[in-house]
Design an enzyme around this catalytic site. Structure first.
Site, PDB file in Angstrom:
ATOM      1  N   ASP A 129       6.508  13.177 -24.731  1.00 26.04           N
ATOM      2  CA  ASP A 129       5.947  13.517 -23.312  1.00 26.04           C
ATOM      3  C   ASP A 129       6.702  14.517 -22.594  1.00 26.04           C
ATOM      4  O   ASP A 129       7.570  15.147 -23.179  1.00 26.04           O
ATOM      5  CB  ASP A 129       5.975  12.223 -22.371  1.00 26.04           C
ATOM      6  CG  ASP A 129       4.323  11.932 -21.621  1.00 26.04           C
ATOM      7  OD1 ASP A 129       3.915  13.111 -21.528  1.00 26.04           O
ATOM      8  OD2 ASP A 129       4.361  11.099 -21.241  1.00 26.04           O
ATOM      9  N   TRP A 164       0.362  17.963 -22.690  1.00 23.31           N
ATOM     10  CA  TRP A 164      -0.921  18.090 -21.997  1.00 23.31           C
ATOM     11  C   TRP A 164      -1.628  19.302 -21.904  1.00 23.31           C
ATOM     12  O   TRP A 164      -2.217  19.723 -21.075  1.00 23.31           O
ATOM     13  CB  TRP A 164      -0.694  17.655 -20.451  1.00 23.31           C
ATOM     14  CG  TRP A 164       0.334  16.418 -20.298  1.00 23.31           C
ATOM     15  CD1 TRP A 164       0.268  15.328 -20.763  1.00 23.31           C
ATOM     16  CD2 TRP A 164       1.544  16.413 -19.161  1.00 23.31           C
ATOM     17  NE1 TRP A 164       1.388  14.634 -20.270  1.00 23.31           N
ATOM     18  CE2 TRP A 164       2.273  15.338 -19.369  1.00 23.31           C
ATOM     19  CE3 TRP A 164       1.936  17.387 -18.424  1.00 23.31           C
ATOM     20  CZ2 TRP A 164       3.024  14.886 -18.667  1.00 23.31           C
ATOM     21  CZ3 TRP A 164       3.110  17.075 -17.662  1.00 23.31           C
ATOM     22  CH2 TRP A 164       3.624  15.730 -17.640  1.00 23.31           C
ATOM     23  N   GLY A 165      -1.459  20.154 -23.266  1.00 26.62           N
ATOM     24  CA  GLY A 165      -2.045  21.422 -23.163  1.00 26.62           C
ATOM     25  C   GLY A 165      -1.465  22.420 -22.417  1.00 26.62           C
ATOM     26  O   GLY A 165      -2.063  23.624 -22.289  1.00 26.62           O
ATOM     27  N   ASP A 186      -4.630  13.791 -19.114  1.00 26.52           N
ATOM     28  CA  ASP A 186      -4.583  12.241 -19.371  1.00 26.52           C
ATOM     29  C   ASP A 186      -6.226  11.955 -19.304  1.00 26.52           C
ATOM     30  O   ASP A 186      -6.725  12.385 -18.367  1.00 26.52           O
ATOM     31  CB  ASP A 186      -3.840  11.453 -18.459  1.00 26.52           C
ATOM     32  CG  ASP A 186      -2.285  11.394 -18.873  1.00 26.52           C
ATOM     33  OD1 ASP A 186      -2.013  12.320 -19.702  1.00 26.52           O
ATOM     34  OD2 ASP A 186      -1.621  10.635 -18.146  1.00 26.52           O
TER      35      ASP A 186
HETATM   36  C1  GLA Z   1       1.693  10.833 -19.558  1.00 24.61           C
HETATM   37  C2  GLA Z   1       1.139  10.743 -20.851  1.00 24.61           C
HETATM   38  C3  GLA Z   1       0.263   9.514 -20.920  1.00 24.61           C
HETATM   39  C4  GLA Z   1       1.275   8.223 -20.851  1.00 24.61           C
HETATM   40  C5  GLA Z   1       2.208   8.342 -19.545  1.00 24.61           C
HETATM   41  C6  GLA Z   1       3.334   7.312 -19.680  1.00 24.61           C
HETATM   42  O1  GLA Z   1       1.169  10.909 -18.377  1.00 24.61           O
HETATM   43  O2  GLA Z   1       0.244  11.833 -20.796  1.00 24.61           O
HETATM   44  O3  GLA Z   1      -0.096   9.623 -22.341  1.00 24.61           O
HETATM   45  O4  GLA Z   1       2.057   8.294 -21.982  1.00 24.61           O
HETATM   46  O5  GLA Z   1       2.834   9.633 -19.402  1.00 24.61           O
HETATM   47  O6  GLA Z   1       3.871   7.353 -18.634  1.00 24.61           O
END
Ligand code: GLA
Length: 378
Positions: A129, A164-165, A186
């Site tokens: 992440d 996240w791109g 997300d």
């Molecule tokens: C981010 C990720 C999610 C998840 C959360 C966990 O938002 O994009 O997919 O893993 O963290 O805290």
């Protein structure tokens, strides 16, 4: 050592959408049981992935991350063995930043020690992440370092990058050894979110390919508004069909986010729909081609699949039922070709033969229709 180079989008289950921090050894074992008895493993869903909130807030005296003994009393190796005995693979989570999104230790500056910890536990997949990333840090460098650290362990661990791109990952994630990477933010369990992710991904359809796939985030099918992390709302049956079939069509990894121990019949059947899974897992691994449509907020695609077949897919994002057109001249089969299509409806199995020149089904509000198509001489 077998090289874990991904030839098809990865399939599995992840704890985040439904369970957030409410995870435990017992839960993960029950999910692993259900993956087998519910037919998910045999349908292709192989990875059981623990997301954020598994660790203690502090590392041990050797600088290693420690699984929270209240949640995981027998430790991660025990759970890993249990999962492997079921013919499944074990996935875990860390973060490129100083802390995870939920405030647990991140791997920044500890990549090699953490990769070795995961390898010692028999981990087969690491979601990585992007929260709490230091301003002084370099994102490409950080992901490359963990990629190398995983390689250094000598264990085959799928590297699932999750920034996240951001920072155009399509231009570098494949090069630094990621096997898949999140190409969007997300997901939440409502149609607006599904549509938003799809619209972002439309710009990157060609970037996901064999060896490194675009991950459109976990599936919300079957959550029905009951996810701790994926939010309230839920989707209608047509909306879940649109969501799942889009993830299949666009070649995203398929990672279930629902509580499969309690999922409703509709959700389970959709996730196990072998016609849709076959589109996602097709051996030619081609991205779909977007075809023009003639009304706003409708989308159409053709995807070339193996055995000289095609998937024709129609989507209606409007708030009322609407016709969606594909003119066959737009997909290389004009009238003068002398060919027509034979269509099989992916959901109903209905066969429609002798379709020539165009096909314009009525698509329900927020819904879709997909057909497996064959060329036939007229
Ligand atoms: C981010 C990720 C999610 C998840 C959360 C966990 O938002 O994009 O997919 O893993 O963290 O805290």
């Amino acid at each position: 050592m077998i090289n874990m180079f991904l030839r098809k989008p990865l399939m599995g289950w992840n704890s985040w959408n439904t369970f957030r921090d409410e995870i435990s050894e017992e839960l993960i074992m029950q999910v692993a049981d259900e993956m087998v008895s519910g037919g998910y493993r045999d349908a292709g869903y192989q990875y059981v992935i623990i997301d954020d909130c598994w660790a203690l807030k502090d590392r041990n005296e050797n600088g290693e991350m420690v699984a929270d003994p209240k949640k995981f009393p027998h430790g991660m190796k025990y759970l890993s063995d249990y999962i492997h005995e079921k013919g499944l693979k074990f996935g875990m989570y860390s973060c490129a930043g100083l802390k995870t999104c939920a405030g647990f230790p991140g791997s920044y500056g500890n990549e090699y020690i953490d990769a070795q910890t995961f390898a010692n536990w028999g981990v087969d997949y690491l979601k990585y992440d992007y929260c709490h990333f230091p301003q002084s840090g370099n994102v490409q460098q950080a992901y490359h370092t963990m990629s190398m650290a995983l390689k250094a362990t000598g264990r085959d661990i799928v590297f699932s990058a999750c920034n996240w791109g951001q920072g155009e990952p399509g231009t570098w994630m494949r090069s630094i050894g990621a096997d898949m990477y999140r190409s969007t933010g997300d997901i939440f369990d409502n149609f607006e979110s599904v549509k938003k992710i799809f619209e972002i991904q439309r710009e990157h359809i060609q970037e996901g390919a064999i060896g490194c796939f675009n991950d459109m985030d976990m599936l919300v099918v079957g959550i029905n508004g009951n996810g701790l992390a994926s939010g309230v709302g839920g989707c209608t049956e047509d909306e879940y069909k649109t969501h799942f079939s889009l993830w299949c069509l666009l070649g995203s990894p398929l990672i279930i986010g629902a509580d499969i121990r309690k999922i409703d019949e509709f959700g389970r059947n959709l996730l196990l729909n072998n016609e849709l899974i076959a589109i996602n897992q097709d051996s030619e691994v081609r991205p779909p081609f977007e075809v023009r449509t003639f009304s706003e907020d409708t989308r159409a695609f053709i995807k070339h699949v193996s055995d000289n077949e095609f998937i024709m897919a129609y989507y209606n994002f409007r708030d009322e039922d609407n016709e969606v057109q594909i003119y066959f001249a737009d997909i290389g089969v004009p009238t003068y070709s002398g060919y027509c299509f034979e269509l099989t409806d992916i959901f109903s199995g209905e066969c429609i033969s002798g379709v020539r020149d165009y096909y314009t089904p009525i698509i329900p509000k927020h819904g879709c229709k997909l057909y497996r198509a064959r060329l036939v001489k007229r």
